[in-house]
Structures are given as structure tokens and as C-alpha cells.
Design an enzyme around this catalytic site. Sequence first.
Site, short mmCIF file in Angstrom:
data_model
loop_
_atom_site.label_atom_id
_atom_site.label_comp_id
_atom_site.label_asym_id
_atom_site.label_seq_id
_atom_site.Cartn_x
_atom_site.Cartn_y
_atom_site.Cartn_z
CG ASP A 91 -0.89 11.47 -5.65
OD1 ASP A 91 -1.11 11.72 -6.84
OD2 ASP A 91 -0.98 12.31 -4.74
CB THR A 178 -1.52 16.26 -6.88
OG1 THR A 178 -1.44 15.12 -7.72
CG2 THR A 178 -1.32 15.84 -5.45
#
Length: 417
Positions: A91, A178
Site C-alpha cells: 500500500d 487490500t
Amino acid sequence: MDLLRCSAVRFPRTHLRRPFRKEIRPCFAAVRSSLSFPFPEHKAKYYRELEAAVDVVERACRLCVDVKSLLFSDDDRILEKNDQTPVTIADFGVQALVSLEMNRLFPSIRLVAEEDSSFLRSTNLVGAVVDVVANKATFRDEVTEDSVLKAIDRGGKDAYNFGPNPATYWVLDPIDGTRGFVKGVEALYVVALALVVEGQIVLGVMGCPNWDEDYFVNCVTGVQETGNNFSRSGMIMVSHVDCGTWKQRLSDRLTIELSQSWTRCSVDGCQVLKEARFCTPESQKWESFPLSSSFNAKTDSEKIGNGDILLVPACCGSLCKYMMVASGRASVFLLRATTRKVMKKISGYAPAWDHAVGIICVHEAGGKVTDWEGSSIDFAADQVARRTIFPSGGFLVTNHCLHNEILGLISSNSSIN
């Protein structure tokens, strides 16, 4: 390395500072291919920006693949943000990489993105992020801890106050889905980048490293297709205003003539609601949608009866579902907006990065996206930061043919405040 899911206390600062140093692949910048699109440059006002966006999203996808390859090697290296959403080195690495590259090429264009460095600074993970970013950056020697942290914060919540004036800015979701990133090879995740110019989304790029075209064909039809060129190869989807939406295998980008490998995306042609293929978020049950008053949802195409609709298997992240509609794998995507009370009125809201690139990809593929009252999504409504959008009720994403009928059903079966 991996998904890091313990607090900074559980992951002490004395731990190995740069676990990627010997494991990352050779620098990708040395082997990047030239870019080519299936439409002429003179028809695309933002051709140069699109070239850069495709290049950096492709590299970001490869960064994710490198990180994910080590994901389950050490169960202790897992971290969670305060809201319990899994967050990984990928990320932060993607956001830093995109910020660095796009700021170098287009320094006047701001960035609106999901992460900021505050959480990262509280851990000993900065060095690991620097390594994965340097591995994919154009100028590796310029990637330092300081430059990476500043790059991440360039897109953070306190980076810039836009005010009411028209603005041009990138919207980035470093990894949409995610939770899918950490589940394994079958769960999908997307790296997404869009460009907004004076309130209009003018281009978008989505990269899905583990997109499996056959998976969706088989889930929807129950028929095994063979010889599909997209199967298990990952996908990159691009869109430019008035130039259409196109897809290409990620694996093709280094192996064949790029202009010959693009496939144009089109929404499906379904005109009968009960024959449509629906998708919804994993976190929202069908019974929570207004259409549940008219239809039951079934996940088995062979068991669809009167009063039933087909709900295709969920995949992680909203943008994967936009991809499914834009590529004709689903007819409708329904999402209920998060709500909060503002000035004694219940208002729906959502992060801009969860929807910007999906909206242009669906529009340019022939589909339609509105809120539940039929209004266009206003990306300038958040005049201060451009980080939040305010759909009434939620998002309706369709193949266009079914849009008005579904809006009518939503209106007759719900009260939207």
C-alpha cells in the site's frame, strides 16, 4: 515479508530493518517497454498523461506481486491500521512510487490518495518500503527514506486545500481490495489511478495482477471456456474520455507488439432485469438493498426462478466490480453508501479513490454510473480536499440499458434521505 499485521509494539524496532534487500527482483525501470494505445494521439488530449499513468500502474502492479510473493512466509510480519483494515508494505510502496513518478513528470498536478505516512512513521517499516519503491522507480538513487515519506504525504489528507476553484489532480487507490491482497491468488485487488480535470474524470487506469478471465466466465455461465488469452495473466484496463475503455494482459506488455494486444471493453447488452448479472459488496447483504423487495438473490445460475436474480460471486474491492461491469462480466453493481449525520441530515459519503477510475471505465465502455437518485457523481463537492464524494443513497453502476428501470425500483422501494 509481508503483510504486516501486528502493532509496532509486537514488531519491535530492533527487527531487521530492510527485509527486502536480497529478495527483490532487478530494477524494472531498465526493461520497461515503449507504450502504444489503440487510438491516435491527436484524439486523446491527455495522451501523455495516460502513457505515464499506464507505465506507473504497471510497475505498481509488479511491486505488489513482488511483495505478495513473500506474503505468507512469516506470520509475525502482519500489521493493522487503527481501523483494523489490513495494510501492507505494498500500500505504502505503491503510493510512494506513483507520487514520486507523477510528481517528477507533472509537478503542477496534485495527488489525492488514500494513505499518509503517520502510521508508517510509527513502525520500523520505512526501510522496507524504500527498497520496494527503489526497485521500481525510474531514478533509484533518488529514493530515500525522506523522499518516500514526503511522496506518501503528498497525497495525504492534510496535503493540500483545493478550495472552490476548478482543480486538476490525480486520484489514487494504491490497493483497492487490500483484504483480497492478503487472502491468496484467487481474491482480486486493483491498483487504480485517475485524472480529474475541473470536476471531470478524463482518464483512468486499473491494474489487476491476478485477474482470471475464465473465472468470471465460468461463474456466470457454468461453461468452461478454453483458449482464452486473458486467463490467469492479470489485466490492465485503461480509459480516456471519448476514446473508449480497453484492456490488455499484463503479461503482454513485455512480450508482444502493444498496439496489437488491446481489446476494447463493452458492457453487456442485457435488457431484461431478471436476466441481469448483479454484484454487490461482500459487506452488504442483498436484503439491505431496495431491490430485495422485488427480487431474491441466487448465486447458482441453474436455480434462477421467477422473482430471482443472479448474484455473481463477490470479489474484493469495489473497483473489481467496476471492472466486471465495464468488461461485460456483470450487468449491475449496487453499493450502498456509508452514511453519517451532517447538520441534522443523514448524508451518504464515500472515498473518491474507490470510484473515480471505475466510473470513467464504465462510462467509456457504454455503461452508466449515478447515485440512487439518478444524479451524476460530483467529484468537486468536497471543496476543501477533493477526497470525499456524496452520493444520495449509494452507487448504481449498470450497462445503461437497465439503469432507469433499476432507479425506478429503488425509488419505489426506499426512502433516500
